[in-house]
Design an enzyme around this catalytic site. Sequence first.
Site, PDB file in Angstrom:
ATOM      1  N   GLY A 192      33.468   0.031 139.797  1.00 17.55           N
ATOM      2  CA  GLY A 192      34.377   0.389 138.706  1.00 17.55           C
ATOM      3  C   GLY A 192      34.715  -0.913 137.984  1.00 17.55           C
ATOM      4  O   GLY A 192      35.026  -1.927 138.640  1.00 17.55           O
ATOM      5  N   GLY A 198      37.140  -2.160 136.240  1.00 20.26           N
ATOM      6  CA  GLY A 198      38.428  -2.834 136.449  1.00 20.26           C
ATOM      7  C   GLY A 198      38.468  -3.540 137.797  1.00 20.26           C
ATOM      8  O   GLY A 198      38.850  -4.718 137.894  1.00 20.26           O
ATOM      9  N   CYS A 229      32.308  10.521 136.710  1.00 16.39           N
ATOM     10  CA  CYS A 229      32.353   9.309 137.518  1.00 16.39           C
ATOM     11  C   CYS A 229      33.769   9.091 138.077  1.00 16.39           C
ATOM     12  O   CYS A 229      34.587  10.025 138.098  1.00 16.39           O
ATOM     13  CB  CYS A 229      31.888   8.090 136.710  1.00 16.39           C
ATOM     14  SG  CYS A 229      31.470   6.667 137.740  1.00 16.39           S
ATOM     15  N   SER A 231      36.855   6.611 137.277  1.00 14.09           N
ATOM     16  CA  SER A 231      37.455   5.540 136.492  1.00 14.09           C
ATOM     17  C   SER A 231      38.936   5.475 136.816  1.00 14.09           C
ATOM     18  O   SER A 231      39.666   6.458 136.677  1.00 14.09           O
ATOM     19  CB  SER A 231      37.262   5.831 135.000  1.00 14.09           C
ATOM     20  OG  SER A 231      38.301   5.235 134.250  1.00 14.09           O
ATOM     21  N   ASP A 263      32.724   0.943 130.899  1.00 13.14           N
ATOM     22  CA  ASP A 263      32.309  -0.354 131.446  1.00 13.14           C
ATOM     23  C   ASP A 263      32.282  -1.394 130.349  1.00 13.14           C
ATOM     24  O   ASP A 263      32.419  -2.589 130.597  1.00 13.14           O
ATOM     25  CB  ASP A 263      30.927  -0.257 132.094  1.00 13.14           C
ATOM     26  CG  ASP A 263      31.073   0.310 133.481  1.00 13.14           C
ATOM     27  OD1 ASP A 263      31.191   1.536 133.602  1.00 13.14           O
ATOM     28  OD2 ASP A 263      31.118  -0.486 134.435  1.00 13.14           O
ATOM     29  N   LYS A 272      29.211   5.274 132.820  1.00 13.93           N
ATOM     30  CA  LYS A 272      28.280   5.823 133.815  1.00 13.93           C
ATOM     31  C   LYS A 272      27.230   6.734 133.194  1.00 13.93           C
ATOM     32  O   LYS A 272      27.531   7.521 132.298  1.00 13.93           O
ATOM     33  CB  LYS A 272      29.111   6.585 134.862  1.00 13.93           C
ATOM     34  CG  LYS A 272      28.362   7.229 135.987  1.00 13.93           C
ATOM     35  CD  LYS A 272      27.425   6.298 136.717  1.00 13.93           C
ATOM     36  CE  LYS A 272      28.119   5.074 137.267  1.00 13.93           C
ATOM     37  NZ  LYS A 272      27.143   4.028 137.704  1.00 13.93           N
TER      38      LYS A 272
HETATM   39  C1  RUB Z   1      31.869   3.101 137.248  1.00 10.03           C
HETATM   40  C2  RUB Z   1      32.094   3.673 135.884  1.00 10.03           C
HETATM   41  C3  RUB Z   1      33.516   3.819 135.447  1.00 10.03           C
HETATM   42  C4  RUB Z   1      33.923   2.569 134.644  1.00 10.03           C
HETATM   43  C5  RUB Z   1      35.409   2.535 134.382  1.00 10.03           C
HETATM   44  O1  RUB Z   1      30.507   2.810 137.497  1.00 10.03           O
HETATM   45  O2  RUB Z   1      31.185   3.952 135.133  1.00 10.03           O
HETATM   46  O3  RUB Z   1      33.674   4.936 134.613  1.00 10.03           O
HETATM   47  O4  RUB Z   1      33.562   1.413 135.358  1.00 10.03           O
HETATM   48  O5  RUB Z   1      36.102   2.440 135.601  1.00 10.03           O
HETATM   49  P1  RUB Z   1      30.097   2.182 138.914  1.00 10.03           P
HETATM   50  P2  RUB Z   1      37.564   1.795 135.689  1.00 10.03           P
HETATM   51  O6  RUB Z   1      30.566   3.111 139.973  1.00 10.03           O
HETATM   52  O7  RUB Z   1      28.609   2.069 138.838  1.00 10.03           O
HETATM   53  O8  RUB Z   1      30.755   0.825 139.007  1.00 10.03           O
HETATM   54  O9  RUB Z   1      38.431   2.570 134.758  1.00 10.03           O
HETATM   55  O10 RUB Z   1      37.958   1.951 137.130  1.00 10.03           O
HETATM   56  O11 RUB Z   1      37.448   0.361 135.283  1.00 10.03           O
END
Ligand code: RUB
Length: 334
Positions: free
Chosen positions: A21, A23, A133, A135, A202, A213
């Site tokens: 993710g 963040g 996904c 997030s 991302d 994603k």
């Molecule tokens: C995670 C993904 C999330 C973004 C945002 O992909 O696509 O939607 O990173 O997440 P992966 P957040 O699992 O491949 O890292 O809001 O937590 O930053």
Amino acid sequence: MTVPEEVIKLAEDIKNMKIRGAGEIARAAVKGLSIAAAKSEADSREEFMRDLDNAAKVLLSTRPTAVSLPNALRYVMVRAYRAYEGGGTKEEIKESVFRASDEFYKNSLKAVDLIGMYGSRRIEDGDVIMTHCHSTAAVSILVNAWRSGKKFEVISTETRPRYQGRITASILAKEGIPVSLIVDSAARFFMEHVDKVVVGADAVAANGAVVNKIGTSMIALAAHEARVNFIVAAETYKFSPETVLGSLIRIEERPADEIVDTQYLRDNPGVKVRNPAFDVTPASYVDLIVTEKGVIPPEAAILVLKEEFGWFSSVSLPKFLKEGLETPVEMSEY
Ligand code: RUB
């Protein structure tokens, strides 16, 4: 190259998605620089900067798409270089790394809370909301709305091949939010019952395109067709300054064995498996981007970039970032 074990371990955890993710990756990266600063055995200021550079390079090389990663590293490294170039002692530079890392970490969590607060205002009683996904920022909107007393339900895609949607569904269910888990390919089937789509990001490009994603753009297309609002939750450190200078955001392609087992690959040498981890949703399919600075249309991405990063240089980027990024960017602030 003297990169502490702990930093290498952190980098491995990002690479193999134990930490995932955008963040969380950013928060882990600044923590990594703090560890590198604390563990450095450098005798001189120069050597200390080299240790930091090396740690930053290792962290930067883990995952290519989440722009939060270079932005987080840049936040800390720009401040370390400023202390260095201002003649600071090794201890003073180290202090600046601790301070910047802590500041980024705390601000990033505050940003997720603010996004939750602003975004929750767009959720209405009776809504059916689709998400994809896992997030943290998108979940923050949903949980905030629920805790403020709004009654709605969520449809969460399972998100193949890594099933991050299961994490989302389980967090929402624990919160008491009615949630259904569906296979990704059922997104259009359910879209006619959906009022809003809420996803994370991302990366956000200068033209307002959103990288998230794999499968996000397909859901956006279905939402567009059904005239369903498509809302993106993205902290401003996910906006990509490199795109202002024409760079494209690199889409990570992950190993085939995330999709099929190795036996299948051995039995079917003629089958090529492709596994892109992210895709690009054009700005025209995005209604709103909820940031910690406010809710903006995707067309305003360029203004966020200008405010956050500026584009007229006075201080050049740290050396490691010049080498690590395809297009070197000169920036005055951040
Ligand atoms: C995670 C993904 C999330 C973004 C945002 O992909 O696509 O939607 O990173 O997440 P992966 P957040 O699992 O491949 O890292 O809001 O937590 O930053």
